[in-house]
Every structure is written in structure tokens, then in C-alpha cells.
Design a protein around this motif. Structure first.
Motif, PDB file in Angstrom:
ATOM      1  N   GLU A 256       1.394  -9.620 -14.013  1.00 23.69           N
ATOM      2  CA  GLU A 256       1.087  -8.259 -14.452  1.00 23.69           C
ATOM      3  C   GLU A 256       2.381  -7.496 -14.717  1.00 23.69           C
ATOM      4  OE1 GLU A 256      -0.864  -4.126 -12.674  1.00 23.69           O
ATOM      5  OE2 GLU A 256      -1.431  -6.066 -11.773  1.00 23.69           O
ATOM      6  N   GLU A 257       2.413  -6.776 -15.831  1.00 19.98           N
ATOM      7  CA  GLU A 257       3.581  -5.966 -16.163  1.00 19.98           C
ATOM      8  C   GLU A 257       3.194  -4.492 -16.153  1.00 19.98           C
ATOM      9  OE1 GLU A 257       6.127  -7.139 -19.340  1.00 19.98           O
ATOM     10  OE2 GLU A 257       5.422  -9.218 -19.319  1.00 19.98           O
ATOM     11  N   ARG A 258       4.139  -3.667 -15.735  1.00 21.94           N
ATOM     12  CA  ARG A 258       3.888  -2.235 -15.680  1.00 21.94           C
ATOM     13  C   ARG A 258       5.196  -1.501 -15.976  1.00 21.94           C
ATOM     14  NH1 ARG A 258       0.493   0.096 -10.673  1.00 21.94           N
ATOM     15  NH2 ARG A 258      -0.911  -1.478 -11.562  1.00 21.94           N
ATOM     16  N   LEU A 259       5.087  -0.374 -16.664  1.00 20.94           N
ATOM     17  CA  LEU A 259       6.248   0.451 -16.969  1.00 20.94           C
ATOM     18  C   LEU A 259       6.396   1.489 -15.873  1.00 20.94           C
ATOM     19  CD1 LEU A 259       8.164   0.265 -19.432  1.00 20.94           C
ATOM     20  CD2 LEU A 259       6.981   2.258 -20.371  1.00 20.94           C
ATOM     21  N   LEU A 260       7.480   1.463 -15.126  1.00 21.88           N
ATOM     22  CA  LEU A 260       7.747   2.410 -14.050  1.00 21.88           C
ATOM     23  C   LEU A 260       9.032   3.153 -14.341  1.00 21.88           C
ATOM     24  CD1 LEU A 260       6.894   0.127 -10.973  1.00 21.88           C
ATOM     25  CD2 LEU A 260       5.419   1.820 -12.073  1.00 21.88           C
ATOM     26  N   ASP A 261       8.934   4.487 -14.474  1.00 24.99           N
ATOM     27  CA  ASP A 261      10.093   5.308 -14.839  1.00 24.99           C
ATOM     28  C   ASP A 261      10.755   4.799 -16.107  1.00 24.99           C
ATOM     29  OD1 ASP A 261       9.789   7.019 -12.633  1.00 24.99           O
ATOM     30  OD2 ASP A 261      10.966   5.691 -11.347  1.00 24.99           O
ATOM     31  N   GLY A 262       9.933   4.317 -17.017  1.00 22.33           N
ATOM     32  CA  GLY A 262      10.445   3.857 -18.299  1.00 22.33           C
ATOM     33  C   GLY A 262      11.038   2.462 -18.282  1.00 22.33           C
ATOM     34  N   VAL A 263      10.974   1.789 -17.125  1.00 17.44           N
ATOM     35  CA  VAL A 263      11.572   0.461 -17.002  1.00 17.44           C
ATOM     36  C   VAL A 263      10.465  -0.577 -16.788  1.00 17.44           C
ATOM     37  CG1 VAL A 263      13.160  -0.991 -15.658  1.00 17.44           C
ATOM     38  CG2 VAL A 263      13.666   1.442 -15.996  1.00 17.44           C
ATOM     39  N   PRO A 264      10.453  -1.657 -17.564  1.00 20.26           N
ATOM     40  CA  PRO A 264       9.437  -2.707 -17.365  1.00 20.26           C
ATOM     41  C   PRO A 264       9.595  -3.379 -16.000  1.00 20.26           C
ATOM     42  CG  PRO A 264      10.511  -2.938 -19.505  1.00 20.26           C
ATOM     43  CD  PRO A 264      11.326  -1.958 -18.719  1.00 20.26           C
ATOM     44  N   HIS A 265       8.486  -3.535 -15.296  1.00 16.55           N
ATOM     45  CA  HIS A 265       8.461  -4.231 -14.010  1.00 16.55           C
ATOM     46  C   HIS A 265       7.381  -5.304 -14.056  1.00 16.55           C
ATOM     47  CE1 HIS A 265      10.711  -0.719 -12.688  1.00 16.55           C
ATOM     48  NE2 HIS A 265      10.807  -1.195 -11.456  1.00 16.55           N
ATOM     49  N   ILE A 266       7.522  -6.317 -13.210  1.00 13.72           N
ATOM     50  CA  ILE A 266       6.472  -7.329 -13.056  1.00 13.72           C
ATOM     51  C   ILE A 266       6.005  -7.360 -11.613  1.00 13.72           C
ATOM     52  CG2 ILE A 266       7.211  -8.757 -15.000  1.00 13.72           C
ATOM     53  CD1 ILE A 266       8.650 -10.576 -13.042  1.00 13.72           C
ATOM     54  N   LEU A 267       4.734  -7.717 -11.441  1.00 11.91           N
ATOM     55  CA  LEU A 267       4.149  -7.805 -10.105  1.00 11.91           C
ATOM     56  C   LEU A 267       4.429  -9.184  -9.521  1.00 11.91           C
ATOM     57  CD1 LEU A 267       2.338  -6.637  -7.833  1.00 11.91           C
ATOM     58  CD2 LEU A 267       0.376  -7.603  -9.061  1.00 11.91           C
ATOM     59  N   GLU A 268       5.064  -9.213  -8.358  1.00 13.45           N
ATOM     60  CA  GLU A 268       5.316 -10.454  -7.635  1.00 13.45           C
ATOM     61  C   GLU A 268       4.404 -10.533  -6.416  1.00 13.45           C
ATOM     62  OE1 GLU A 268       7.060 -12.924  -8.489  1.00 13.45           O
ATOM     63  OE2 GLU A 268       8.524 -12.208  -9.957  1.00 13.45           O
ATOM     64  N   GLN A 269       3.882 -11.710  -6.171  1.00 10.22           N
ATOM     65  CA  GLN A 269       2.978 -11.917  -5.039  1.00 10.22           C
ATOM     66  C   GLN A 269       3.771 -12.194  -3.761  1.00 10.22           C
ATOM     67  OE1 GLN A 269      -0.350 -11.504  -5.338  1.00 10.22           O
ATOM     68  NE2 GLN A 269       0.063 -10.961  -7.486  1.00 10.22           N
ATOM     69  N   PRO A 270       3.220 -11.831  -2.614  1.00  8.99           N
ATOM     70  CA  PRO A 270       3.884 -12.153  -1.348  1.00  8.99           C
ATOM     71  C   PRO A 270       3.834 -13.657  -1.089  1.00  8.99           C
ATOM     72  CG  PRO A 270       1.708 -11.250  -0.929  1.00  8.99           C
ATOM     73  CD  PRO A 270       1.948 -11.110  -2.410  1.00  8.99           C
ATOM     74  N   LEU A 271       4.776 -14.133  -0.299  1.00 11.01           N
ATOM     75  CA  LEU A 271       4.795 -15.531   0.113  1.00 11.01           C
ATOM     76  C   LEU A 271       4.433 -15.631   1.589  1.00 11.01           C
ATOM     77  CD1 LEU A 271       8.036 -16.880  -1.631  1.00 11.01           C
ATOM     78  CD2 LEU A 271       5.675 -17.500  -2.165  1.00 11.01           C
ATOM     79  N   ARG A 272       3.494 -16.511   1.895  1.00 10.16           N
ATOM     80  CA  ARG A 272       3.112 -16.792   3.277  1.00 10.16           C
ATOM     81  C   ARG A 272       3.026 -18.304   3.454  1.00 10.16           C
ATOM     82  NH1 ARG A 272      -0.537 -12.660   1.629  1.00 10.16           N
ATOM     83  NH2 ARG A 272      -0.038 -10.630   2.559  1.00 10.16           N
ATOM     84  N   ALA A 273       3.037 -18.748   4.683  1.00 14.59           N
ATOM     85  CA  ALA A 273       3.043 -20.191   4.933  1.00 14.59           C
ATOM     86  C   ALA A 273       2.154 -20.540   6.113  1.00 14.59           C
ATOM     87  CB  ALA A 273       4.472 -20.674   5.196  1.00 14.59           C
ATOM     88  N   ASP A 274       1.780 -21.806   6.165  1.00 16.45           N
ATOM     89  CA  ASP A 274       1.071 -22.311   7.341  1.00 16.45           C
ATOM     90  C   ASP A 274       2.031 -22.435   8.520  1.00 16.45           C
ATOM     91  OD1 ASP A 274      -1.596 -22.968   6.075  1.00 16.45           O
ATOM     92  OD2 ASP A 274      -0.277 -24.208   4.834  1.00 16.45           O
ATOM     93  N   VAL A 275       3.245 -22.924   8.235  1.00 18.71           N
ATOM     94  CA  VAL A 275       4.241 -23.155   9.282  1.00 18.71           C
ATOM     95  C   VAL A 275       5.603 -22.710   8.776  1.00 18.71           C
ATOM     96  CG1 VAL A 275       5.339 -24.874  10.787  1.00 18.71           C
ATOM     97  CG2 VAL A 275       2.940 -25.164  10.113  1.00 18.71           C
TER      98      VAL A 275
END
Length: 219
Positions: free
Chosen positions: A134-153
Motif C-alpha cells: 500500500e502506498e500513501r502520500l504523507l506530507d507530500g512524500v510517498p510512503h509505503i506500508l510495511e508489515q510487522p515481523l514476528r516469529a515462532d522462536v
């Protein structure tokens, strides 16, 4: 549960199952839980692993041992190029690679530990790294949505721990270890030295023992 006493590295890696996502601390081999990695290579039959680590070790060293065994299905990393064998495996289609800029990599782990749903960053916007995000313009600057990273161990390394599992890291060997300790369902800490409770200065503890499930002494 919190750590009480220590267990062997072989007992610790028995918690890792085929198909698990495993976070592994370290920058190259610095701050990497090498005793736990060796135990995983020598005493576990877990395969199809997704490894979240800054590097996939070095040729035949650290996570490079698991790579040679064909046990890693996917790597989520910043620097695959530190191990030419990992690059070759990606090019041969033997290893799936997810490349994240290092700051994004660290923040995604922190977000996973903090229970966040994701975050927007300008890093990677307008590049191949933005594909499918997902891309979004924030304060005139293009940003992308990054997902969190989680693990089993999570496998982390600390220079010193107390018997409860409070962890102290030495200089740059700290790297991703404290973040990863918060972002996994089960955290196994390898310690270079284990001291009695009360010997660590409270202000020097980077990972409280509540995040640590099992404690292993480095050999």
C-alpha cells in the motif's frame, strides 16, 4: 514463562519445528547465537524454516551451516550478499529471498514486538521494494506500508545474563538481539556468561527476563 536455570542447547532447539519462522540475532557473526545455531544444525531435523536475520551467516559458518543443509526455505534479511552461497541459492531458486532495508528490517521487528499493525516509511517508495505494498502520500512524500515481523522462536545472544534471564549486551554485539527477543512467541537466549541474580546493574539490562523463556550457556 521466565527462565530459571539453564538448559542445554540441544534441549532448546528441540522447540523449533519444521515450517517455523525463526529470528536469529547478529550482524554477520557478531552477536549471533552460534552455540544455538550449531545445535540446530547438528541436533534438529526441522526443515522448511523461514529465517529472519540480518545475514544468512557466512559460508559454512553460523546460519551458513543450515543453508548448506538445505534447511532454510525463505530468508528475510538486509544483507544476503555477506554469504555468496546464499546469493547463489537465491539465483538457483533454492532460497526465497525477502529483502528489507536495514532500518525497515529493524523497525518491522520492533513493531512486531510492540504489537503494531504496521508502519509507513518513505524508504523504498517508488522502487521494486514497493511492489504489492500500500502506498500513501504523507506530507507530500510517498510512503509505503510495511508489515510487522514476528516469529515462532527467537534465538538471541547476550554477553552476560543473570540466572533469571535478564540480558546485558556488549557494544555492537547488541544489534538486533533486544528487538528480536520481544517479537517471538518463544525466546531462547544464549549467554556468554551467567551470573547470580543481582549482579547486573538494573540500568544495564536491555532485555528484561520476562521476555526470555529459556537460557543456554555458550560453549
Amino acid at each position: 514463562m521466565t527462565a530459571h536455570g539453564t538448559i542445554s542447547a540441544e534441549e532448546a532447539v528441540a522447540h523449533i519445528r519444521s515450517g517455523d519462522t525463526v529470528m536469529v540475532g547478529g550482524f554477520g557473526l557478531v552477536g549471533a547465537p552460534l552455540t544455538l545455531i550449531d545445535a540446530l544444525a547438528e541436533h534438529s531435523d526441522a526443515t522448511e524454516l523461514t529465517i529472519v536475520s540480518n545475514n544468512i551467516g557466512e559460508p559454512g559458518k553460523g546460519l551458513g551451516k543450515l543453508l548448506r543443509q538445505g534447511r532454510i526455505r525463505r530468508g528475510i534479511s538486509s544483507f544476503f550478499t555477506s554469504n555468496p552461497e546464499a546469493v547463489a541459492a537465491v539465483n538457483a531458486g533454492e532460497l526465497q529471498a525477502t529483502l528489507l532495508p536495514q532500518g525497515t528490517f529493524a523497525e518491522a521487528i520492533r513493531a512486531g514486538g510492540a504489537g503494531l499493525g504496521g508502519f509507513f516509511t518513505p524508504v523504498g517508495a517508488g522502487t521494486l521494494l514497493a511492489e504489492g505494498k500500500e502506498e500513501r502520500l504523507l506530507d507530500g512524500v510517498p510512503h509505503i506500508l510495511e508489515q510487522p515481523l514476528r516469529a515462532d522462536v527467537a534465538l538471541v545472544y547476550a554477553a552476560r545474563a543473570d540466572a533469571l534471564g535478564n540480558l546485558w549486551y556488549r557494544h555492537t554485539a547488541r544489534n538486533f538481539n533486544p528487538l528480536m527477543a520481544t517479537a517471538a512467541a518463544l525466546t531462547i537466549a544464549e549467554a556468554g556468561e551467567i551470573v547470580p541474580v543481582g549482579e547486573l546493574e538494573p540500568e544495564s539490562i536491555a532485555t528484561p527476563h520476562l521476555y526470555v523463556d529459556h537460557l543456554v550457556a555458550r560453549v
